[in-house]
Write an enzyme that holds these catalytic residues in place. Structure first.
Site, PDB file in Angstrom:
ATOM      1  N   LEU A   1       0.867  -1.181   0.000  1.00 46.98           N
ATOM      2  CA  LEU A   1       0.000   0.000   0.000  1.00 46.98           C
ATOM      3  C   LEU A   1       0.904   1.231   0.000  1.00 46.98           C
ATOM      4  O   LEU A   1       1.797   1.331   0.840  1.00 46.98           O
ATOM      5  CB  LEU A   1      -0.898  -0.011   1.235  1.00 46.98           C
ATOM      6  CG  LEU A   1      -1.922   1.118   1.389  1.00 46.98           C
ATOM      7  CD1 LEU A   1      -3.078   0.657   2.271  1.00 46.98           C
ATOM      8  CD2 LEU A   1      -1.319   2.395   1.993  1.00 46.98           C
TER       9      LEU A   1
ATOM     10  N   SER B   1       1.051  12.018  -7.884  1.00 47.88           N
ATOM     11  CA  SER B   1       2.122  12.597  -8.699  1.00 47.88           C
ATOM     12  C   SER B   1       3.469  12.256  -8.070  1.00 47.88           C
ATOM     13  O   SER B   1       3.545  11.643  -7.002  1.00 47.88           O
ATOM     14  CB  SER B   1       1.970  14.126  -8.806  1.00 47.88           C
ATOM     15  OG  SER B   1       2.104  14.732  -7.520  1.00 47.88           O
TER      16      SER B   1
ATOM     17  N   ILE C   1       7.048  11.188  -6.625  1.00 48.31           N
ATOM     18  CA  ILE C   1       7.649   9.941  -6.158  1.00 48.31           C
ATOM     19  C   ILE C   1       6.593   8.874  -5.936  1.00 48.31           C
ATOM     20  O   ILE C   1       6.788   7.701  -6.277  1.00 48.31           O
ATOM     21  CB  ILE C   1       8.449  10.179  -4.863  1.00 48.31           C
ATOM     22  CG1 ILE C   1       9.601  11.155  -5.112  1.00 48.31           C
ATOM     23  CG2 ILE C   1       8.997   8.860  -4.311  1.00 48.31           C
ATOM     24  CD1 ILE C   1      10.325  11.582  -3.842  1.00 48.31           C
TER      25      ILE C   1
ATOM     26  N   SER D   1      12.962  13.032   3.926  1.00 49.51           N
ATOM     27  CA  SER D   1      13.599  14.108   3.177  1.00 49.51           C
ATOM     28  C   SER D   1      14.994  14.313   3.753  1.00 49.51           C
ATOM     29  O   SER D   1      15.241  13.983   4.920  1.00 49.51           O
ATOM     30  CB  SER D   1      12.801  15.406   3.338  1.00 49.51           C
ATOM     31  OG  SER D   1      13.513  16.535   2.863  1.00 49.51           O
TER      32      SER D   1
ATOM     33  N   TYR E   1       8.238  22.290   8.255  1.00 48.72           N
ATOM     34  CA  TYR E   1       8.398  21.097   7.426  1.00 48.72           C
ATOM     35  C   TYR E   1       9.538  20.226   7.943  1.00 48.72           C
ATOM     36  O   TYR E   1       9.385  19.003   8.094  1.00 48.72           O
ATOM     37  CB  TYR E   1       8.654  21.512   5.975  1.00 48.72           C
ATOM     38  CG  TYR E   1       8.885  20.348   5.037  1.00 48.72           C
ATOM     39  CD1 TYR E   1       7.819  19.568   4.602  1.00 48.72           C
ATOM     40  CD2 TYR E   1      10.161  20.037   4.591  1.00 48.72           C
ATOM     41  CE1 TYR E   1       8.027  18.493   3.752  1.00 48.72           C
ATOM     42  CE2 TYR E   1      10.379  18.970   3.728  1.00 48.72           C
ATOM     43  CZ  TYR E   1       9.309  18.199   3.312  1.00 48.72           C
ATOM     44  OH  TYR E   1       9.521  17.146   2.459  1.00 48.72           O
TER      45      TYR E   1
END
Length: 290
Positions: A18, A24, A26, A149, A162
């Protein structure tokens, strides 16, 4: 595709993965790549009306995807989706937490509620999906893969919220990994750098307006935005390149806990991971806004 009737899973059945956030970038590339690699792939997204690009990519690649709605910020949506996947496919072998949202801003110029919302999507969404999936991953000796990230390793100017969310994800999963391993579940994080996708556009920042409204932070913000535009124009990798690392985390016999998606990403996080007192990382990012 039409969801198959649930049957008892066997070791010969295709593994079921899943993936969240597949409209869009990656997530889309990883969904198609996982199906190519032989996984029964459940590609989820918050708004099914945005699935056209995903369907077109699957058709072009000659693979089938089970496309479903999943909003990582909605506990009922997460629970219903995971339960539905297990009911229809009989098993869940892997989850790729990819859904997330970028955010540009700085503390004095945004509200605490803005920061909370960034954490809700990028941190609590990951925790919510992982919690729902773990009992099923235990049953299959599965894998929990999360796209974080390089901003989860080095804090970056005007990305406080972020990066805080991505730091939290990395800390949470680094702590969870040995516990999950004790019950047979492998945990990995995948760290992209700049990726040429719709992710940056979806941040929704009007650069000129942001600089105008930045007050005393305007010169630093202007320098940051210029540096970011240059990086994405010259050094961004493709979504497929990043997705290849996701597939590595899904298929390697013994995947590492932390995987970077490019040499640039490895060099970037290496600054911090070899930086015992933090001075190298601070000097590096201070130069972005000097």
């Amino acid at each position: 595709m039409t969801n198959p009737t649930a049957t008892a899973a066997t070791s010969r059945d295709p593994k079921v993965v899943l993936i969240t956030g597949t409209s869009s970038g990656i997530g889309l590339a990883a969904a198609v790549a996982a199906a190519r690699a032989g996984f029964t792939t459940v590609a989820t997204l918050r708004d099914p009306q945005r699935a056209d690009a995903l369907r077109e990519a699957a058709e072009e690649a000659g693979v089938e995807l089970d496309i479903r709605r999943l909003d990582v910020t909605d506990a009922a949506s997460v629970a219903a989706c995971v339960a539905g996947v297990v009911a229809d496919h009989g098993r869940l072998d892997a989850v790729v937490n990819n859904a997330g949202a970028g955010h540009v801003g700085t503390l004095e110029n945004e509200s605490v509620d803005d920061v909370r919302q960034v954490m809700e999507v990028n941190f609590f969404g990951v925790v919510q999906v992982a919690k729902a999936a773990l009992p099923h991953l235990r049953a299959t000796g599965g894998r929990l893969v999360t796209v974080t990230s390089v901003g989860g390793v080095i804090g970056q100017p005007f990305n406080e919220a972020y990066c805080a969310a991505k730091f939290a994800v990395e800390g949470y999963l680094e702590s969870l990994a040995p516990v999950a391993a004790s019950v047979g579940v492998t945990v990995s994080v995948v760290e992209p750098g700049a990726v040429a996708s719709a992710f940056v556009a979806n941040v929704g920042v009007d650069a000129d307006q942001a600089v105008t409204e930045a007050g005393p932070y305007a010169p630093a913000l202007q320098a940051y935005l210029a540096r970011t535009r240059a990086t994405f124009a010259s050094a961004a990798q493709t979504p497929q390149g990043a997705a290849d690392t996701v597939i590595e985390a899904l298929t390697a016999e013994r995947p590492a806990f932390r995987l970077q998606t490019s040499e640039a990403a490895r060099q970037f996080v290496g600054i911090k991971l070899a930086d015992l007192d933090g001075s190298a990382a601070q000097a590096f990012t201070t130069a972005w806004i000097a």
